[in-house]
Write an enzyme that holds these catalytic residues in place. Sequence first.
Site, mmCIF file in Angstrom:
data_model
loop_
_atom_site.group_PDB
_atom_site.id
_atom_site.type_symbol
_atom_site.label_atom_id
_atom_site.label_comp_id
_atom_site.label_asym_id
_atom_site.label_seq_id
_atom_site.Cartn_x
_atom_site.Cartn_y
_atom_site.Cartn_z
ATOM 1 C CE1 TYR A 110 87.987 78.595 33.019
ATOM 2 C CE2 TYR A 110 88.404 79.342 30.786
ATOM 3 C CZ TYR A 110 88.853 79.075 32.066
ATOM 4 O OH TYR A 110 90.173 79.287 32.373
ATOM 5 C CE1 TYR A 125 92.550 87.397 32.821
ATOM 6 C CE2 TYR A 125 91.513 89.392 33.637
ATOM 7 C CZ TYR A 125 91.487 88.035 33.426
ATOM 8 O OH TYR A 125 90.389 87.308 33.804
ATOM 9 C CG HIS A 151 90.640 87.564 29.596
ATOM 10 N ND1 HIS A 151 92.002 87.726 29.565
ATOM 11 C CD2 HIS A 151 90.419 86.247 29.754
ATOM 12 C CE1 HIS A 151 92.585 86.567 29.718
ATOM 13 N NE2 HIS A 151 91.647 85.643 29.828
#
Length: 78
Positions: free
Chosen positions: A41, A18, A22
């Site tokens: 976002y 993850y 990211h």
Amino acid sequence: METIAFRMVLNPGMREEYERRHREIWPELVVALHEAGVRDYRIFFDAGTDHLFAILTRTSDHHMDRSDRRSRRPAPCK
């Protein structure tokens, strides 16, 4: 403008993956989000619980749930 918040849970053992995915946002994803009407976002990660909390702001004429976009999504795995 509309603001939406949602919570997700990171799958066990996926924290490093993850974080790797990211570190930087892909330029084409920035374009796709903008074209869909998303103006902001953000994803927040709670390392103690592996929970992800996301907030997005989208225009009132967004295209996030258009049926023609749905038809291009892969079918969910069963």
